[in-house]
Scaffold this active site. Structure first.
Site, PDB file in Angstrom:
ATOM      1  N   LYS A  60      30.186 -33.147  61.570  1.00  0.00           N
ATOM      2  CA  LYS A  60      28.885 -32.190  61.537  1.00  0.00           C
ATOM      3  C   LYS A  60      28.060 -32.773  60.413  1.00  0.00           C
ATOM      4  CE  LYS A  60      31.002 -28.426  63.707  1.00  0.00           C
ATOM      5  NZ  LYS A  60      31.977 -27.277  63.354  1.00  0.00           N
ATOM      6  N   GLN A 104      33.865 -22.502  59.617  1.00  0.00           N
ATOM      7  CA  GLN A 104      34.646 -23.565  60.336  1.00  0.00           C
ATOM      8  C   GLN A 104      36.029 -22.657  60.911  1.00  0.00           C
ATOM      9  OE1 GLN A 104      34.034 -26.427  61.773  1.00  0.00           O
ATOM     10  NE2 GLN A 104      35.765 -26.116  62.824  1.00  0.00           N
ATOM     11  N   ASP A 127      26.225 -20.638  65.025  1.00  0.00           N
ATOM     12  CA  ASP A 127      27.255 -20.763  65.882  1.00  0.00           C
ATOM     13  C   ASP A 127      27.183 -19.639  67.120  1.00  0.00           C
ATOM     14  OD1 ASP A 127      29.302 -22.780  65.718  1.00  0.00           O
ATOM     15  OD2 ASP A 127      30.522 -21.597  64.204  1.00  0.00           O
TER      16      ASP A 127
END
Ligand code: NAP
Length: 312
Positions: A60, A104, A127
């Site tokens: 990322k 995460q 997200d």
């Protein structure tokens, strides 16, 4: 659609489409800078030392660098108390130079992932997992939407698949992939079935699908005989296979994968038996190189969207 054999399905190249999406983000970031605005910033919170998570976070960060998004990493020890994770999220929520926040997953044992995800400001929830954003999706309103299904929809749109009235089956009902994917397909007027571990006669349900999206996390679950001739198949699953007996079963039509498993002791594959599906479907995403790269592109697009929506 990039590759086609004589009687084989087209391979839907997710990497190539991710490159197109990333280039679009890069150009928009460049245009912001030209206007004297700052680059969007994404904060990634990584708790613990999960090896797969470390790889994802590294990827990322690299993708951010490629498009000019500022990437901030916050690494916490695996025994970090929940209150400290909460405190970090609160600080990032309040920081006007941070546009997107990603925690995460999975979090180490003892930490409550839902609590962490629900604490992220919906405006920075790149997200798309916050209940506020999930509610907006349910209502068909604009908001930050989960990256994997968003990117899958972008891939389908790029290839011109007409979704209106199409029979779609989404295999898996997670909040991350299955449910939002089904809602996005429904929004585009597909007729959607969501299948899961309690679905009766799964092969027959899958065979009804003109579009089959597999997101179960079970290597090679979907056999070629489950695929309707001419169907489009999106394989979201990412599985690491180490069991040779399993590999011999699911890679019967993929000698190259079996060879990698034999020589290296492990190989990545999706939820669909790719080699078998290629003989029946009209188009299939490979694993790796299919949906995986698209997800990161979707995340960076969300970061840019979050930045602009917050008027920064
Ligand atoms: P998840 O939360 O574990 O959900 C799996 C879903 O599959 C559940 O709904 C489960 O049913 C269903 N399922 C499991 N075994 C099944 C079976 N034998 N038959 C029918 N349904 C079954 O997984 P997820 O987070 O959605 O992820 C799914 C896969 O996608 C994983 O391999 C993950 O690594 C991958 N993934 C890839 C990306 C990407 O960027 N490509 C992004 C996210 C996830 P129940 O609800 O009944 O238990």
């Amino acid at each position: 659609m990039e590759e086609k054999g004589a009687t084989m399905a087209t391979i839907l190249d997710g990497k190539a489409h991710a490159d197109r999406m990333l280039e679009e983000v890069r150009l928009q970031v460049e245009a912001r800078l030209a206007k004297g605005l700052r680059a969007p910033a994404l904060a990634v919170v990584l708790v613990g030392e999960d090896p797969a998570s470390q790889v994802y976070v590294r990827n990322k960060g690299a993708a951010c660098g490629r498009v000019g998004i500022r990437s901030l990493e916050f690494r916490l020890a695996s025994d970090t108390p929940q209150a400290e994770v909460d405190g970090l999220i609160d600080r990032l929520n309040a920081d006007p130079t941070v546009d997107g926040i990603l925690v995460q997953l999975p979090l180490p044992k003892g930490l409550d992932a839902k609590r962490a995800l629900h604490r992220i400001s919906p405006a920075k929830d790149v997200d798309g997992f916050h209940p506020m954003n999930q509610g907006l999706l349910l209502e068909g309103l604009p908001g930050l939407r989960p990256c994997t299904p968003t990117a899958c929809m972008s891939l389908l749109a790029h290839h011109g698949l007409a979704l209106k009235g199409l029979r779609a089956v989404v295999l898996g009902r997670s909040e991350i992939v299955g449910k939002p994917m089904a809602l996005m397909l429904l929004e585009q007027h597909a007729t959607v079935t969501i299948a899961h571990s309690r679905t009766r006669d799964l092969p027959a349900v899958c065979r009804e699908a003109d579009l089959l999206v597999a997101a179960v996390g079970q290597p090679g679950l979907v056999e070629g005989s489950w695929v309707k001739p001419g169907a489009v198949v999106l394989d979201v699953g990412i599985n690491r296979v180490v069991d040779l007996a399993l590999g011999e079963r699911i890679f019967a039509a993929e000698p190259r994968k079996l060879e990698v498993l034999r020589t290296k002791g492990a190989v990545l594959c999706g939820d669909v038996r790719f080699g078998e599906a290629m003989e029946v479907a009209s188009a299939v995403t490979p694993v790796p190189g299919g949906v995986g790269p698209l997800t990161i592109a979707g995340l960076l697009l969300n970061t840019l969207t979050a930045c602009e929506a917050q008027g920064r």
